[in-house]
Write a protein that holds these residues in place. Structure first.
Motif, PDB file in Angstrom:
ATOM      1  N   THR A   1      49.619 -24.721   0.687  1.00 28.42           N
ATOM      2  CA  THR A   1      50.417 -23.736   1.078  1.00 28.42           C
ATOM      3  C   THR A   1      51.434 -24.062   2.371  1.00 28.42           C
ATOM      4  O   THR A   1      50.854 -24.192   3.527  1.00 28.42           O
ATOM      5  CB  THR A   1      49.985 -22.319   1.141  1.00 28.42           C
ATOM      6  N   ILE A   2      52.683 -23.990   2.243  1.00 27.61           N
ATOM      7  CA  ILE A   2      53.634 -24.051   3.436  1.00 27.61           C
ATOM      8  C   ILE A   2      54.582 -23.128   3.734  1.00 27.61           C
ATOM      9  O   ILE A   2      55.322 -22.576   2.559  1.00 27.61           O
ATOM     10  CB  ILE A   2      54.361 -25.263   3.260  1.00 27.61           C
ATOM     11  N   THR A   3      54.307 -22.277   4.738  1.00 31.94           N
ATOM     12  CA  THR A   3      54.953 -21.222   5.112  1.00 31.94           C
ATOM     13  C   THR A   3      55.730 -21.194   6.587  1.00 31.94           C
ATOM     14  O   THR A   3      55.239 -22.179   7.284  1.00 31.94           O
ATOM     15  CB  THR A   3      54.159 -19.791   5.235  1.00 31.94           C
ATOM     16  N   PRO A   4      56.651 -20.647   6.927  1.00 36.40           N
ATOM     17  CA  PRO A   4      57.286 -20.741   8.089  1.00 36.40           C
ATOM     18  C   PRO A   4      56.409 -20.050   9.279  1.00 36.40           C
ATOM     19  O   PRO A   4      55.485 -19.330   8.841  1.00 36.40           O
ATOM     20  CB  PRO A   4      58.565 -19.937   8.172  1.00 36.40           C
ATOM     21  N   LEU A   5      56.819 -20.617  10.429  1.00 34.59           N
ATOM     22  CA  LEU A   5      55.954 -19.957  11.656  1.00 34.59           C
ATOM     23  C   LEU A   5      56.218 -18.266  11.534  1.00 34.59           C
ATOM     24  O   LEU A   5      57.215 -17.810  11.502  1.00 34.59           O
ATOM     25  CB  LEU A   5      56.679 -20.422  12.992  1.00 34.59           C
ATOM     26  N   ARG A   6      54.842 -17.794  11.635  1.00 34.63           N
ATOM     27  CA  ARG A   6      55.040 -16.360  11.297  1.00 34.63           C
ATOM     28  C   ARG A   6      55.447 -15.296  12.550  1.00 34.63           C
ATOM     29  O   ARG A   6      55.862 -14.174  12.343  1.00 34.63           O
ATOM     30  CB  ARG A   6      53.446 -15.999  11.142  1.00 34.63           C
TER      31      ARG A   6
ATOM     32  N   LEU B   1      53.934 -24.473  18.592  1.00 37.32           N
ATOM     33  CA  LEU B   1      53.116 -23.848  17.880  1.00 37.32           C
ATOM     34  C   LEU B   1      51.998 -23.000  18.620  1.00 37.32           C
ATOM     35  O   LEU B   1      51.208 -21.897  17.967  1.00 37.32           O
ATOM     36  CB  LEU B   1      52.063 -25.168  17.299  1.00 37.32           C
ATOM     37  N   CYS B   2      51.684 -23.320  19.872  1.00 36.37           N
ATOM     38  CA  CYS B   2      51.089 -22.354  20.757  1.00 36.37           C
ATOM     39  C   CYS B   2      51.428 -21.121  20.704  1.00 36.37           C
ATOM     40  O   CYS B   2      50.684 -19.976  20.902  1.00 36.37           O
ATOM     41  CB  CYS B   2      50.735 -22.941  22.079  1.00 36.37           C
ATOM     42  N   GLN B   3      52.890 -21.034  20.610  1.00 34.18           N
ATOM     43  CA  GLN B   3      53.401 -19.471  20.837  1.00 34.18           C
ATOM     44  C   GLN B   3      53.130 -18.847  19.650  1.00 34.18           C
ATOM     45  O   GLN B   3      52.870 -17.515  19.506  1.00 34.18           O
ATOM     46  CB  GLN B   3      54.975 -19.684  20.984  1.00 34.18           C
ATOM     47  N   ASP B   4      53.242 -19.679  18.575  1.00 34.46           N
ATOM     48  CA  ASP B   4      53.048 -18.847  17.259  1.00 34.46           C
ATOM     49  C   ASP B   4      51.607 -18.532  17.099  1.00 34.46           C
ATOM     50  O   ASP B   4      51.442 -17.480  16.311  1.00 34.46           O
ATOM     51  CB  ASP B   4      53.464 -20.163  16.166  1.00 34.46           C
ATOM     52  N   THR B   5      50.710 -19.209  17.555  1.00 36.22           N
ATOM     53  CA  THR B   5      49.274 -18.884  17.164  1.00 36.22           C
ATOM     54  C   THR B   5      48.903 -17.667  18.113  1.00 36.22           C
ATOM     55  O   THR B   5      47.699 -17.198  17.699  1.00 36.22           O
ATOM     56  CB  THR B   5      48.431 -20.191  17.434  1.00 36.22           C
ATOM     57  N   CYS B   6      49.392 -17.546  19.217  1.00 43.20           N
ATOM     58  CA  CYS B   6      48.900 -16.595  20.211  1.00 43.20           C
ATOM     59  C   CYS B   6      49.190 -15.327  19.811  1.00 43.20           C
ATOM     60  O   CYS B   6      50.346 -14.728  19.242  1.00 43.20           O
ATOM     61  CB  CYS B   6      49.973 -16.622  21.602  1.00 43.20           C
ATOM     62  N   HIS B   7      47.947 -14.648  19.493  1.00 44.32           N
ATOM     63  CA  HIS B   7      47.944 -13.264  18.705  1.00 44.32           C
ATOM     64  C   HIS B   7      48.929 -12.161  19.529  1.00 44.32           C
ATOM     65  O   HIS B   7      49.145 -11.193  18.871  1.00 44.32           O
ATOM     66  CB  HIS B   7      46.462 -12.715  18.573  1.00 44.32           C
TER      67      HIS B   7
ATOM     68  N   ALA C   1      57.347  -8.582  27.314  1.00 45.45           N
ATOM     69  CA  ALA C   1      56.722  -8.555  28.581  1.00 45.45           C
ATOM     70  C   ALA C   1      55.750  -9.716  28.581  1.00 45.45           C
ATOM     71  O   ALA C   1      55.282 -10.227  29.715  1.00 45.45           O
ATOM     72  CB  ALA C   1      55.978  -7.329  28.654  1.00 45.45           C
ATOM     73  N   PHE C   2      55.737 -10.518  27.690  1.00 41.74           N
ATOM     74  CA  PHE C   2      54.815 -11.730  27.764  1.00 41.74           C
ATOM     75  C   PHE C   2      55.625 -12.920  27.437  1.00 41.74           C
ATOM     76  O   PHE C   2      56.489 -13.166  26.352  1.00 41.74           O
ATOM     77  CB  PHE C   2      53.754 -11.513  26.580  1.00 41.74           C
ATOM     78  N   ALA C   3      55.209 -13.710  28.133  1.00 43.85           N
ATOM     79  CA  ALA C   3      56.173 -15.343  28.119  1.00 43.85           C
ATOM     80  C   ALA C   3      55.574 -15.982  27.145  1.00 43.85           C
ATOM     81  O   ALA C   3      56.091 -16.990  26.529  1.00 43.85           O
ATOM     82  CB  ALA C   3      56.426 -15.907  29.668  1.00 43.85           C
ATOM     83  N   GLY C   4      54.062 -15.922  26.757  1.00 47.53           N
ATOM     84  CA  GLY C   4      53.568 -16.651  25.888  1.00 47.53           C
ATOM     85  C   GLY C   4      52.933 -18.088  26.489  1.00 47.53           C
ATOM     86  O   GLY C   4      53.311 -18.474  27.915  1.00 47.53           O
ATOM     87  N   PRO C   5      51.952 -18.540  26.226  1.00 51.42           N
ATOM     88  CA  PRO C   5      51.113 -19.797  26.605  1.00 51.42           C
ATOM     89  C   PRO C   5      51.959 -21.065  26.904  1.00 51.42           C
ATOM     90  O   PRO C   5      51.518 -21.662  28.231  1.00 51.42           O
ATOM     91  CB  PRO C   5      50.266 -20.100  25.647  1.00 51.42           C
TER      92      PRO C   5
ATOM     93  N   CYS D   1      45.571 -21.443  21.551  1.00 47.17           N
ATOM     94  CA  CYS D   1      46.821 -22.090  21.926  1.00 47.17           C
ATOM     95  C   CYS D   1      46.309 -23.649  22.043  1.00 47.17           C
ATOM     96  O   CYS D   1      47.140 -24.386  21.836  1.00 47.17           O
ATOM     97  CB  CYS D   1      47.447 -21.641  22.918  1.00 47.17           C
ATOM     98  N   THR D   2      45.029 -23.628  22.798  1.00 40.44           N
ATOM     99  CA  THR D   2      44.634 -25.236  22.829  1.00 40.44           C
ATOM    100  C   THR D   2      44.541 -25.804  21.665  1.00 40.44           C
ATOM    101  O   THR D   2      44.808 -26.922  21.535  1.00 40.44           O
ATOM    102  CB  THR D   2      43.674 -25.253  23.774  1.00 40.44           C
TER     103      THR D   2
END
Length: 256
Positions: free
Chosen positions: A88-93, A150-156, A167-171, A214-215
């Motif tokens: 299954t291939i989907t766009p970055l959530r 990818l790190c930005q996408d997976t960061c909950h 307020a959050f820049a992301g990893p 993210c890592t």
């Protein structure tokens, strides 16, 4: 197995909505997921939108979610999947969909602009900077980032809470703040900029609870959490709560 027919589900749609479409595609030995997406474009869905560029894992363009995990399509070999399973291939959530597998990652460029740039030492020209090799090596790890997000996408914090994005820049960008904060030649403090305080108060460092997701998805193997975010948290806490560090910050440097 030199070739076989695989089953795929690919998300088709736009910002108004969409769904998963089924495809049966030939897979050849040595191919990656991006090869399959191109074959779907060539043979079954010529209007399928996908972003890609180098196909060498260095541009970060072909980010997507494959079986729910953020990955680069050009670096995900078909050999890691069972030939009998449906891929299954989907766009970055975490980001708004433009069309099909293409998302609007403008949020990340906005956050990049909010991080103050490196402040060079006064009186030094190009080629006159001098650093210990260990400081060069420490910074070089973070400069391997290809901005695949990818790190930005997976960061909950970003992925599951749209309201946190202001307020959050992301990893990825907290890592940039950490890189500058530990840079021995950065003189931001001389201009009144406390990067540690800014990370806490302006870039949302406190939102990060160091789950290391993210890592885990970084294609460059950067230890974002251990080598950037945790040390940045420690320095920010020291500056704010350690009385000796606080006192030292109030004592001005002696200038020759």
């Amino acid at each position: 197995m030199s070739s076989y027919e695989a089953r795929f589900k690919v998300w088709r749609g736009d910002e108004q909505g969409g769904d998963l479409r089924d495809f049966a595609v030939e897979v050849n030995e040595g191919e990656v997921v991006l090869d399959i997406v191109h074959r779907i474009q060539a043979t079954q869905a010529p209007d399928l939108a996908v972003r890609w560029n180098c196909k060498a894992g260095k541009c970060g363009s072909c980010s997507a979610e494959i079986n729910g995990r953020p990955r680069l399509m050009c670096m995900t070999r078909m050999s890691v999947f069972d030939p009998a399973e449906t891929v299954t291939i989907t766009p970055l959530r975490a980001f708004p969909v433009v069309r099909d597998l293409v998302t609007d990652v403008g949020f990340n460029y906005q956050k990049a602009r909010e991080v103050p740039a490196f402040v060079p030492p006064a009186g030094l020209g190009p080629g006159e900077y001098r650093m210990f090799q260990e400081d060069v090596d420490r910074s070089q790890e973070f400069r391997k980032c290809i901005e695949c997000f990818l790190c930005q996408d997976t960061c909950h914090v970003v992925r599951d809470h749209e309201e946190n994005k202001r307020a959050f820049a992301g990893p990825r960008f907290l890592m940039r703040v950490a890189e500058l904060d530990m840079h021995p030649l950065d003189e931001a403090a001389e201009t009144g900029l406390d990067r540690g305080r800014a990370a806490q108060d302006e870039h949302g460092l406190g939102y990060c609870n160091i789950t290391k997701c993210c890592t885990e998805v970084c294609p460059e193997g950067i230890k974002i959490t251990d080598n950037a975010l945790i040390p940045l948290k420690e320095r920010a806490v020291d500056r704010k709560y350690d009385p000796l560090v606080w006192l030292g910050s109030k004592i001005g440097r002696r200038t020759p």
